[in-house]
Design an enzyme around this catalytic site. Structure first.
Site, mmCIF file in Angstrom:
data_model
loop_
_atom_site.group_PDB
_atom_site.id
_atom_site.type_symbol
_atom_site.label_atom_id
_atom_site.label_comp_id
_atom_site.label_asym_id
_atom_site.label_seq_id
_atom_site.Cartn_x
_atom_site.Cartn_y
_atom_site.Cartn_z
ATOM 1 N N ASP A 251 17.701 80.936 -13.518
ATOM 2 C CA ASP A 251 16.470 81.703 -13.718
ATOM 3 C C ASP A 251 15.291 80.780 -14.028
ATOM 4 O OD1 ASP A 251 14.915 83.931 -13.893
ATOM 5 O OD2 ASP A 251 15.688 84.614 -15.822
ATOM 6 N N GLY A 252 14.073 81.233 -13.691
ATOM 7 C CA GLY A 252 12.867 80.536 -14.148
ATOM 8 C C GLY A 252 12.166 79.681 -13.117
ATOM 9 N N ARG B 52 8.521 80.830 -13.206
ATOM 10 C CA ARG B 52 7.801 80.410 -14.415
ATOM 11 C C ARG B 52 7.565 78.896 -14.430
ATOM 12 N NH1 ARG B 52 11.569 83.602 -18.277
ATOM 13 N NH2 ARG B 52 12.609 83.904 -16.275
ATOM 14 N N HIS C 133 11.013 77.780 -6.184
ATOM 15 C CA HIS C 133 12.300 78.063 -5.532
ATOM 16 C C HIS C 133 12.822 76.833 -4.788
ATOM 17 C CE1 HIS C 133 12.340 82.126 -6.744
ATOM 18 N NE2 HIS C 133 11.344 82.533 -5.995
ATOM 19 N N ASN D 299 17.124 91.643 -6.001
ATOM 20 C CA ASN D 299 16.032 90.750 -5.590
ATOM 21 C C ASN D 299 15.290 91.229 -4.330
ATOM 22 O OD1 ASN D 299 17.701 87.690 -6.708
ATOM 23 N ND2 ASN D 299 16.150 88.931 -7.739
ATOM 24 N N TRP D 300 15.865 92.235 -3.635
ATOM 25 C CA TRP D 300 15.165 92.805 -2.476
ATOM 26 C C TRP D 300 13.861 93.474 -2.890
ATOM 27 C CZ3 TRP D 300 16.809 91.248 2.089
ATOM 28 C CH2 TRP D 300 18.155 90.922 2.266
ATOM 29 N N ARG E 160 22.867 80.774 -18.553
ATOM 30 C CA ARG E 160 21.638 81.367 -18.010
ATOM 31 C C ARG E 160 20.459 80.546 -18.503
ATOM 32 N NH1 ARG E 160 19.745 87.403 -16.653
ATOM 33 N NH2 ARG E 160 17.710 86.810 -15.842
ATOM 34 N N ARG F 206 20.409 88.144 -20.825
ATOM 35 C CA ARG F 206 21.037 89.315 -20.198
ATOM 36 C C ARG F 206 21.832 88.879 -18.973
ATOM 37 N NH1 ARG F 206 15.358 90.513 -19.583
ATOM 38 N NH2 ARG F 206 14.640 89.583 -17.640
ATOM 39 N N LEU F 207 22.657 89.814 -18.458
ATOM 40 C CA LEU F 207 23.550 89.467 -17.346
ATOM 41 C C LEU F 207 22.977 89.798 -15.969
ATOM 42 C CD1 LEU F 207 27.120 90.423 -18.607
ATOM 43 C CD2 LEU F 207 26.070 88.179 -18.424
ATOM 44 N N GLU G 277 32.722 82.497 -22.165
ATOM 45 C CA GLU G 277 31.804 82.015 -23.202
ATOM 46 C C GLU G 277 30.392 81.940 -22.611
ATOM 47 O OE1 GLU G 277 32.615 81.404 -26.362
ATOM 48 O OE2 GLU G 277 34.685 81.988 -25.915
HETATM 49 C C1 FPP Z 1 15.239 83.144 -10.453
HETATM 50 O O1 FPP Z 1 13.979 82.628 -10.728
HETATM 51 C C2 FPP Z 1 15.698 82.573 -9.218
HETATM 52 C C3 FPP Z 1 15.990 83.269 -8.097
HETATM 53 C C4 FPP Z 1 15.892 84.733 -7.985
HETATM 54 C C5 FPP Z 1 16.408 82.588 -6.888
HETATM 55 C C6 FPP Z 1 17.297 81.440 -7.145
HETATM 56 C C7 FPP Z 1 17.391 80.662 -5.928
HETATM 57 C C8 FPP Z 1 17.464 79.331 -5.881
HETATM 58 C C9 FPP Z 1 17.513 78.467 -7.086
HETATM 59 C C10 FPP Z 1 17.544 78.636 -4.590
HETATM 60 C C11 FPP Z 1 18.664 79.194 -3.761
HETATM 61 C C12 FPP Z 1 19.091 78.233 -2.796
HETATM 62 C C13 FPP Z 1 20.130 78.403 -1.962
HETATM 63 C C14 FPP Z 1 20.558 77.263 -1.169
HETATM 64 C C15 FPP Z 1 20.869 79.655 -1.823
HETATM 65 P P1 FPP Z 1 12.762 83.651 -10.741
HETATM 66 O O2 FPP Z 1 12.092 83.622 -9.428
HETATM 67 O O3 FPP Z 1 13.260 84.990 -11.159
HETATM 68 O O4 FPP Z 1 11.883 83.000 -11.832
HETATM 69 P P2 FPP Z 1 10.954 83.774 -12.856
HETATM 70 O O5 FPP Z 1 11.837 84.712 -13.621
HETATM 71 O O6 FPP Z 1 10.405 82.674 -13.681
HETATM 72 O O7 FPP Z 1 9.932 84.489 -12.028
#
Ligand code: FPP
Length: 262
Positions: free
Chosen positions: A39-40, A43, A56, A87-88, A207, A213-214, A226
């Site tokens: 996550d993040g 941010r 990303h 995420n969609w 996380r 959260r999950l 854990e």
């Molecule tokens: C969460 O950060 C991240 C995601 C929803 C996407 C995670 C994807 C990658 C790390 C790259 C995937 C790569 C491959 C090869 C499959 P966020 O966008 O929710 O961050 P935020 O909460 O700070 O907005």
């Protein structure tokens, strides 16, 4: 310059202390399966006044570093939450960008995965995912299928509740066909019908980015896992942060509902 663990050579002094800590790890008690909610990215990018997609892409590069680090610690499998069924809901431009990442990432990473004897796996549904994304993941799975080392498992278009719904549907079908008695449905049988049927349950869940959260990740499989949370955003999560999580894991007393020492 990065060494084989993905640590910057310029951080030599820090690196030595990490190496020292690595040697202090109890190799008998390295988590066999680590699940990570990465996550993040957004941010991290915001903090640097950069567009979200840069976050990303940086997050994607970090998968490479953390895969190497986990592999060198002797971890058996890592499952990375890369795209959830929720995420969609994001803007279509961002979704499209995320759908392109496996192609870019896996094409560049496959030679190294072969060298490291790492096998790519995926959990989640292919339906609804663009062909180019499915093809890229399919190609990585096919090319690495005979590798016998660590498993790099992507949760892509994955949702824990959806996974359980699909398992229940499969079992109901067997009952309807008369090949399964309802009273024979037990925990093992349910686990065998989940997308993770070939993987051990995660020992450690990480996380990043401060959320506790999950988010619909591995709901069944995390029953006795854990948990370890950090405020660090995923693009800044390093081999050292991973080591911190594993060190914390090694201090835990896992009782599985029993009593200490039993
Ligand atoms: C969460 O950060 C991240 C995601 C929803 C996407 C995670 C994807 C990658 C790390 C790259 C995937 C790569 C491959 C090869 C499959 P966020 O966008 O929710 O961050 P935020 O909460 O700070 O907005």
């Amino acid at each position: 310059m990065l060494d084989k663990l993905g640590w910057k050579k310029s951080h030599k002094v820090q690196q030595q202390s990490i190496q020292q800590r690595m040697t202090n790890l109890n190799l008998e008690d390295v988590p066999n399966h680590i699940a990570i909610i990465m996550d993040g990215n957004g941010r991290w990018a915001n903090k640097k006044a950069l567009p979200r997609f840069v976050g990303h892409r940086e997050g994607m590069q970090n998968i490479r570093r953390i895969t190497r680090a986990a592999n060198s610690m002797g971890v058996g499998a890592i499952t990375l939450y890369a795209f959830s069924t929720e995420n969609w809901k994001r803007p279509s431009k961002e979704v499209e960008f995320l759908m392109r990442l496996p192609e870019e990432f896996l094409t560049a990473f496959i030679p190294e995965l072969m060298e490291l004897n790492i096998r790519v796996e995926m959990i989640g549904e292919q339906e609804g995912v663009p062909d180019y994304t499915n093809r890229a993941i399919g190609k990585a799975r096919e090319e690495t299928k005979n590798n016998t080392g660590m498993i790099l498992n992507f949760a892509f278009n994955y949702g824990g509740r959806r996974e359980i719904v699909l398992a229940v549907q499969q079992l109901a079908q067997l009952v309807q066909e008369g090949t399964l008695e309802p009273q024979d449905i037990d925990e093992d049988l349910i686990a065998q019908h989940l997308m993770t049927s070939k993987l051990p349950e995660p020992d450690l869940l990480i996380r990043t980015s401060g959320e506790i959260r999950l988010s619909n990740f591995l709901l069944w499989q995390l029953a006795y896992t854990e948990f370890w949370f950090t405020d660090v955003h995923w693009p800044e999560f390093t081999a050292e942060t991973l080591l911190e999580a594993v060190e914390s894991f090694q201090k835990r007393n896992r009782r599985y509902g029993g009593l200490k020492g039993e």
